[in-house]
Design an enzyme around this catalytic site. Structure first.
Site, mmCIF file in Angstrom:
data_model
loop_
_atom_site.group_PDB
_atom_site.id
_atom_site.type_symbol
_atom_site.label_atom_id
_atom_site.label_comp_id
_atom_site.label_asym_id
_atom_site.label_seq_id
_atom_site.Cartn_x
_atom_site.Cartn_y
_atom_site.Cartn_z
ATOM 1 N N GLY A 14 30.941 37.754 16.791
ATOM 2 C CA GLY A 14 30.297 38.949 17.316
ATOM 3 C C GLY A 14 28.802 38.907 17.063
ATOM 4 O O GLY A 14 28.336 38.234 16.137
ATOM 5 N N HIS A 46 32.322 46.161 12.603
ATOM 6 C CA HIS A 46 31.164 45.461 12.028
ATOM 7 C C HIS A 46 29.964 45.508 12.975
ATOM 8 O O HIS A 46 28.844 45.855 12.570
ATOM 9 C CB HIS A 46 31.579 44.008 11.748
ATOM 10 C CG HIS A 46 30.482 43.134 11.231
ATOM 11 N ND1 HIS A 46 30.501 42.572 9.972
ATOM 12 C CD2 HIS A 46 29.319 42.715 11.798
ATOM 13 C CE1 HIS A 46 29.399 41.860 9.796
ATOM 14 N NE2 HIS A 46 28.672 41.920 10.885
ATOM 15 N N GLU A 47 30.206 45.183 14.252
ATOM 16 C CA GLU A 47 29.095 45.105 15.208
ATOM 17 C C GLU A 47 28.533 46.497 15.532
ATOM 18 O O GLU A 47 27.324 46.669 15.671
ATOM 19 C CB GLU A 47 29.538 44.403 16.497
ATOM 20 C CG GLU A 47 30.030 42.978 16.319
ATOM 21 C CD GLU A 47 29.070 42.075 15.571
ATOM 22 O OE1 GLU A 47 27.848 42.281 15.635
ATOM 23 O OE2 GLU A 47 29.550 41.158 14.886
ATOM 24 N N HIS A 88 26.081 47.688 13.064
ATOM 25 C CA HIS A 88 24.728 47.132 13.260
ATOM 26 C C HIS A 88 23.863 48.074 14.108
ATOM 27 O O HIS A 88 22.661 48.184 13.893
ATOM 28 C CB HIS A 88 24.796 45.784 13.987
ATOM 29 C CG HIS A 88 25.008 44.599 13.083
ATOM 30 N ND1 HIS A 88 24.119 44.241 12.110
ATOM 31 C CD2 HIS A 88 26.001 43.679 13.038
ATOM 32 C CE1 HIS A 88 24.554 43.145 11.492
ATOM 33 N NE2 HIS A 88 25.699 42.787 12.030
ATOM 34 N N GLN A 90 20.405 42.077 15.930
ATOM 35 C CA GLN A 90 20.410 40.772 15.267
ATOM 36 C C GLN A 90 19.533 39.746 15.984
ATOM 37 O O GLN A 90 19.234 38.692 15.433
ATOM 38 C CB GLN A 90 21.840 40.223 15.163
ATOM 39 C CG GLN A 90 22.721 41.029 14.231
ATOM 40 C CD GLN A 90 24.092 40.404 14.122
ATOM 41 O OE1 GLN A 90 24.958 40.670 14.938
ATOM 42 N NE2 GLN A 90 24.291 39.550 13.127
ATOM 43 N N CYS A 108 28.537 37.616 8.221
ATOM 44 C CA CYS A 108 27.604 38.099 9.242
ATOM 45 C C CYS A 108 26.555 37.018 9.486
ATOM 46 O O CYS A 108 26.033 36.432 8.525
ATOM 47 C CB CYS A 108 26.924 39.379 8.734
ATOM 48 S SG CYS A 108 25.708 40.054 9.877
ATOM 49 N N LEU A 109 26.239 36.779 10.758
ATOM 50 C CA LEU A 109 25.226 35.771 11.084
ATOM 51 C C LEU A 109 23.864 36.138 10.500
ATOM 52 O O LEU A 109 23.029 35.280 10.288
ATOM 53 C CB LEU A 109 25.117 35.607 12.611
ATOM 54 C CG LEU A 109 26.357 35.019 13.306
ATOM 55 C CD1 LEU A 109 26.187 35.070 14.820
ATOM 56 C CD2 LEU A 109 26.624 33.602 12.840
HETATM 57 ZN ZN ZN Z 1 26.848 41.204 11.448
#
Ligand code: ZN
Length: 163
Positions: free
Chosen positions: A46, A130-131, A134, A51, A88-89
């Site tokens: 995701g 999660h997304e 953000h 991000q 998480c990226l």
């Molecule tokens: Zn993330």
């Protein structure tokens, strides 16, 4: 199509709330296409627009089944609970234990502005939560019961290598 740079923890942009998408134009489509390239290049499941440095309510999720483009998404229903590993990226090299709903239904717009609903279970439900966090400037590290220790991380990585 192009890769975008992934913003990492410490950058204030990750703590800011995102604005709604109003124009479903070529610029949005380019953003979505670039985000998909960036997601696949990073082997993520995701990615949220902040991000890649864009404060708009845009999320991509692909847990291996299909690519979901979620514009202005909202979670309208959740069910059950799951506790498990999350990464998480934007928080490279770290993992934490987070409790999320087992099922989540999201209402969102597609790239042309049409509303739809999509239900996800397990990893997809985790990813939705999660997304979407953000988009409100929240990282999973705020919700994690604990982060994995370096020893646990090493063990996890060596297990992955053995598969
Ligand atoms: Zn993330």
């Amino acid at each position: 199509m192009a890769l975008r740079n992934i913003v990492t923890v410490g950058d204030p942009i990750l703590g800011k709330p995102c604005r709604k998408v109003i124009l479903f134009d070529k610029k949005l489509h380019t953003l979505l296409d670039d985000m998909a390239d960036t997601l696949y290049e990073s082997n993520g499941v995701g990615l949220a627009a902040p991000q890649v440095g864009i404060l708009r309510r845009v999320v991509l999720v692909d847990a291996g089944e299909e690519l979901l483009e979620l514009i202005n998404p909202e979670i309208i229903h959740t069910e059950g609970e799951q506790t498990g590993l999350e990464g998480c990226l934007s928080v490279p090299g770290k993992y934490g234990i987070v409790t999320r709903p087992m099922k989540a239904t999201v209402r969102a717009q597609d790239r042309y502005g049409d509303w739809f609903e999509v239900e996800g279970e397990e990893l997809i439900a985790r990813c939705f939560c999660h997304e979407l966090d953000h988009l409100d400037g929240h990282l999973y590290t705020e919700k994690a019961e604990r982060m994995l220790t370096p020893e646990e991380l090493e063990e996890m990585m060596s297990e992955e290598d053995g598969e």
